[in-house]
Design a protein around this motif. Structure first.
Motif, short mmCIF file in Angstrom:
data_model
loop_
_atom_site.label_atom_id
_atom_site.label_comp_id
_atom_site.label_asym_id
_atom_site.label_seq_id
_atom_site.Cartn_x
_atom_site.Cartn_y
_atom_site.Cartn_z
N ARG A 275 -4.26 1.15 6.59
CA ARG A 275 -5.55 1.55 7.17
C ARG A 275 -5.89 0.66 8.36
NH1 ARG A 275 -11.15 1.11 6.44
NH2 ARG A 275 -11.13 -0.46 4.79
N LEU A 276 -5.60 -0.62 8.23
CA LEU A 276 -5.86 -1.56 9.32
C LEU A 276 -5.03 -1.18 10.54
CD1 LEU A 276 -7.06 -4.27 10.39
CD2 LEU A 276 -5.10 -5.41 9.36
N GLU A 277 -3.74 -0.97 10.32
CA GLU A 277 -2.85 -0.65 11.45
C GLU A 277 -3.26 0.65 12.12
OE1 GLU A 277 1.32 -2.76 9.99
OE2 GLU A 277 1.08 -0.59 9.83
N GLN A 278 -3.48 1.67 11.30
CA GLN A 278 -3.82 2.97 11.88
C GLN A 278 -5.14 2.89 12.63
OE1 GLN A 278 -3.52 5.45 8.42
NE2 GLN A 278 -1.29 5.15 8.36
N GLY A 279 -6.10 2.19 12.04
CA GLY A 279 -7.40 2.05 12.70
C GLY A 279 -7.27 1.38 14.05
N LEU A 280 -6.47 0.32 14.11
CA LEU A 280 -6.32 -0.40 15.38
C LEU A 280 -5.63 0.48 16.41
CD1 LEU A 280 -5.25 -3.93 14.05
CD2 LEU A 280 -7.42 -3.33 15.13
N VAL A 281 -4.54 1.11 16.00
CA VAL A 281 -3.77 1.89 16.95
C VAL A 281 -4.58 3.08 17.46
CG1 VAL A 281 -1.70 3.32 17.21
CG2 VAL A 281 -1.56 1.13 16.03
N GLN A 282 -5.39 3.70 16.55
CA GLN A 282 -6.18 4.85 16.98
C GLN A 282 -7.31 4.45 17.92
OE1 GLN A 282 -7.30 6.67 13.29
NE2 GLN A 282 -5.22 7.44 12.94
N GLN A 283 -7.95 3.33 17.64
CA GLN A 283 -9.11 2.94 18.44
C GLN A 283 -8.74 2.30 19.75
OE1 GLN A 283 -12.57 1.03 16.43
NE2 GLN A 283 -11.16 0.87 14.74
N SER A 360 -3.76 -10.74 1.47
CA SER A 360 -3.41 -11.25 0.15
C SER A 360 -4.02 -10.29 -0.87
CB SER A 360 -3.96 -12.65 -0.08
OG SER A 360 -5.34 -12.59 -0.39
N ARG A 361 -3.81 -10.59 -2.14
CA ARG A 361 -4.40 -9.69 -3.13
C ARG A 361 -5.91 -9.84 -3.18
NH1 ARG A 361 -2.79 -11.79 -9.16
NH2 ARG A 361 -4.62 -13.07 -9.55
N GLU A 362 -6.44 -10.84 -2.47
CA GLU A 362 -7.89 -11.03 -2.44
C GLU A 362 -8.55 -10.27 -1.29
OE1 GLU A 362 -8.03 -15.36 -2.43
OE2 GLU A 362 -8.42 -15.33 -4.59
N THR A 363 -7.72 -9.69 -0.41
CA THR A 363 -8.27 -8.98 0.75
C THR A 363 -8.97 -7.69 0.29
OG1 THR A 363 -6.44 -9.82 2.06
CG2 THR A 363 -7.67 -7.99 2.99
N THR A 364 -10.12 -7.42 0.91
CA THR A 364 -10.92 -6.26 0.49
C THR A 364 -11.03 -5.22 1.59
OG1 THR A 364 -12.96 -7.23 1.32
CG2 THR A 364 -12.37 -7.76 -0.95
N ASP A 365 -11.56 -4.05 1.21
CA ASP A 365 -11.86 -3.00 2.19
C ASP A 365 -12.81 -3.50 3.26
OD1 ASP A 365 -10.75 -0.33 2.03
OD2 ASP A 365 -11.38 -0.38 -0.07
#
Lengths: 404, 350
Positions: A275-283, A360-365
């Motif tokens: 989601r992070l990658e797609q969001g960056l590339v799209q925006q 990490s596993r602590e990273t959130t939405d």
């Protein structure tokens, strides 16, 4: 507003937060059970028992057949140095090393030294634009002169995974030992060493929420070995020096916790990363994701932004409370951008602006949302200031500096 | 992360004069994408007065590159072309309250862009600059590999000491010793191959004497490379002077009073506390004398300089192996009493 939000830590390939449970497990071994594991008295034997448990925990995490195949060290760098030097020493007549162009400095600068000062021949295997190893070049370099092959399991910058089990089998066809620097892979992807032909593996505790200053070298039973450190009989005479008991016990706890939830964590991190990658590339225009899209770590996203420089991006991100890292030259003090991105033939226009977000596993939405909210403005602001950029987009041709 | 000054941060986060200048009549462009640093400086110069009325910049680079570019425009707006010519990269760094040594090249880039812009305005042609810098070797003095290599080649340097004299590299904490040795050995090897120096003159990696153990005192690295220096002598390492030992004997002369009557050392006279320290030290030595007597010798205080306590050993104690042990005990006692580390050193009484 930014002052009230908690910081977002997306630099987990650099190091991770030590789990509170890990700290809790470690604490008694500083002040209560502080004995030397080698001692006969109760202080020592209690520590010895805890160390055995920790060793078993790590054994499970990496799927080693025997717990005595694990040698605790001071970290990934020591494990790498020990493995390469040992392999050269136990095989007189073989004085060649094969490694890749994208290894960590703990391997590359050691190889540079060996090549220059110790008459070792080093083959550095190139990678393609997605960071995948050139297998043909690897086959061509193999011979009965090769003492050891060392390929990383996963790349720290792009997350690209090398097929190490297959690479190990190729090495064994020529009688060479196989070592893998798995510092970034352990704790992030399932590892089952007993089903592979890997002879040696390096890992580091602080990459999976354990304490810093501790690592391990996996040494397959029966592999000939020469210690790097000489002294006491610790680690069955293979790594002298009093055991760092609190850290080893912490690592054991971290290994248990990591293994328990690895499958779930991996799926969640992958979704967040995508989601992070797609969001960056799209925006944001003029940027792309690096690494092998089909086979890479679930937590690593390195996005290259063209026509701007990485350190400037990191400073702006830091101001917004977000911690990431960069393959840019300026963050390291050298003038060359990341050797990994250069080996992948990523153009200079983008290599300088590569930003690594490692989850990490602590990273959130919410963390991902924060990045997506601030990045477009950071990038456009810096591009406005760049001489390679104009309102209608990139224009590197329009800029003709005095020297190049 | 870098230790940037507040001013660098301010000029990075809120840069002045960023963007394109539509009516510029002098433009300087330096750097390149491959270097990771590039700057386009645009000036609007009044042709009547030669005054720079406006300046703007566009920069591709790190935080300090952007801050340096912005600082440059602030420094030159309102100046004449002649005044702008005198601006140095140090002026830019000073304006920003300093830059980390690794980042000084950002200020150099600013100065070069200015030179290019001024040249464009006056119609001069610029000399080509290959701009090879290389990795930063000496962090204390901000010396990069390119500069060191040039110094080695131009001056035919073959010892580490001479490299330090010419470039300052390695003159600070000396932790860059290994890369410096490698660079010198590699460059010398190339020079031998090119016939610039003889093979026996070349520096061989690992050939340098070990660094001197004792702390060097009074050794100052010259600010400017000493250009008229005699050609370097391959096998003559510069011995760093050690005033500690050299000064001990002469200094002992004026205060050779017996320890029984502790006369304050001349150096310690004005400050009450220093004099007190001497008295304490003398008292402890006096207390310890029976120990020395037992061994058939004697000890007396000669002088005290800073953390150094000079004593004279006589009789069986002088040259005796036990002496150093006993002096160690003395040292511990005095250190405890004064609350600061001191060193007891035996000297000859003249």
């Amino acid at each position: 507003m930014k002052d009230t939000l908690p910081p977002v830590y997306l630099d987990n390939n650099a190091t991770t937060r030590v789990f509170p449970e890990v700290v809790e497990a470690m604490l008694p071994y500083f002040t209560e059970q502080f004995g030397n594991a080698s001692s006969i008295h109760a202080f020592g034997s209690e520590v010895g028992g805890a160390l055995r448990q920790a060793r078993k925990s790590l054994q499970r995490l990496i799927g080693a057949e025997f717990d005595h195949e694990i040698i605790f060290t001071s970290g990934g760098t020591e494990s790498n140095n020990t493995a390469i030097r040992s392999a050269l020493q136990v095989q007189p007549g073989r004085n060649e090393v094969i490694t890749s162009m994208v290894e960590h400095p703990a391997i590359l600068s050691l190889c540079d030294w060996l090549e220059k000062h110790e008459d070792v021949v080093v083959h550095r295997i190139p990678v393609d634009s997605q960071g995948r190893l050139d297998i043909d070049a690897y086959r061509a370099a193999l011979s009965d002169k090769v003492a050891v092959v060392s390929f990383m399991w996963a790349n720290n910058e792009t997350g690209t995974i090398f097929p190490v089990d297959g690479l190990a089998e190729l090495a064994h066809e020529h009688g060479a030992l196989f070592h893998t620097d798995a510092v970034q892979a352990v704790g992030k992807v399932p590892i089952d060493l007993k089903t592979t032909e890997i002879d040696m593996l390096s890992l580091s505790s602080h990459k999976f929420h354990g304490p810093k200053g501790l690592g391990a070298l996996y040494l397959r039973k029966g592999t000939r070995f020469r210690p790097l450190m000489r002294g006491g009989h610790q680690e069955r005479g293979r790594r002298a020096g009093t055991e760092n008991a609190p850290a080893i016990i912490g690592l054991g706890r971290a290994a248990d916790m990591t293994l328990a939830t690895m499958a779930d964590d991996s799926a969640r991190m992958t979704a967040l990363r995508d989601r992070l990658e797609q969001g960056l590339v799209q925006q944001i225009g003029h940027c792309f994701v690096t690494g092998d899209p089909r086979d890479r770590l679930p937590n690593t996203a390195t996005v290259a932004f063209e026509f701007i420089e990485g350190e400037a991006i990191l400073l702006k991100l830091n101001q917004a409370g977000i911690a990431a890292s960069s393959g840019s030259a300026c963050t390291s003090g050298s003038l060359e951008p990341s050797h990994v991105l250069r080996a992948m033939d990523i153009p200079f226009t983008a290599a300088h602006g590569a930003i690594r977000f490692s989850l990490s596993r602590e990273t959130t939405d919410a963390d991902v949302d924060r990045v997506l909210a601030v990045m477009p403005e950071i990038i456009s602001g810096l591009r406005e200031m760049s001489p390679f950029w104009s309102d209608d987009g990139a224009k590197p041709e329009g800029f003709n500096p005095e020297y190049a | 992360m870098w230790d940037y000054s507040d001013k660098v941060k301010e000029y990075f986060f809120n840069p002045r004069n960023a963007g394109a200048l539509a009516d510029a009549n002098a433009v300087g462009e330096v750097g390149s994408l491959s270097c990771g640093d590039a700057l386009k400086l645009m000036l609007k110069v009044n042709p009547e007065t030669d005054i720079i009325e406006d300046a703007k910049f566009q920069t591709f680079g790190c935080g300090s590159a952007i801050a340096s570019s912005s600082a440059l425009t602030e420094l030159i707006i309102g100046k004449t072309i002649a005044e702008a010519r005198t601006l140095t990269n140090q002026d830019i760094a000073n304006f920003l309250d300093g830059l980390p040594p690794e980042k000084m090249h950002c200020s150099v880039m600013g100065q070069e862009a200015l030179t290019a812009a001024v040249a464009a305005y006056t119609g001069e042609t610029l000399e080509e600059d290959d701009h090879e810098e290389g990795a930063l070797i000496c962090k204390c003095f901000g010396v990069d590999a390119g500069m060191i290599e040039r110094a080695i080649r131009t001056n035919k340097l073959t010892t580490l000491e001479m490299v330090t004299f010419y470039t300052k590299a390695g003159g600070g904490c000396n932790s860059c010793r290994e890369p410096l040795e490698e660079l010198l050995a590699d460059t010398n090897k190339e020079m031998v191959a090119e016939g610039l120096i003889k093979a026996e003159e070349a520096y061989i990696f690992g050939a340098a004497p070990q660094p001197v153990k004792k702390k060097a005192q009074g050794f100052v690295i010259p600010d400017q490379p000493p250009t008229p220096m005699a050609p370097p002598q391959p096998s003559a390492p510069v011995q760093i002077a050690m005033p500690v030992v050299a000064a001990a004997a002469p200094a002992a002369a004026p205060v050779a009073a017996p320890a029984a009557a502790p006369a304050p050392a001349p150096a310690a006279a004005p400050a009450m506390s220093a004099a007190k320290e001497v008295i304490i030290a003398a008292k402890i030595i006096e207390e310890m004398r029976p120990v020395f007597h037992r061994d058939g010798g004697d000890v007396e205080l000669v002088d005290m300089e800073g953390s150094l306590i000079l004593v004279n050993l006589t009789g069986a104690c002088s040259g005796c192996q036990i002496a150093s042990l006993t002096l160690g005990g003395l040292q511990t006692k005095i250190t405890e009493a004064l609350g600061r580390p001191v060193r007891v050193m035996p000297v000859a009484k003249t």
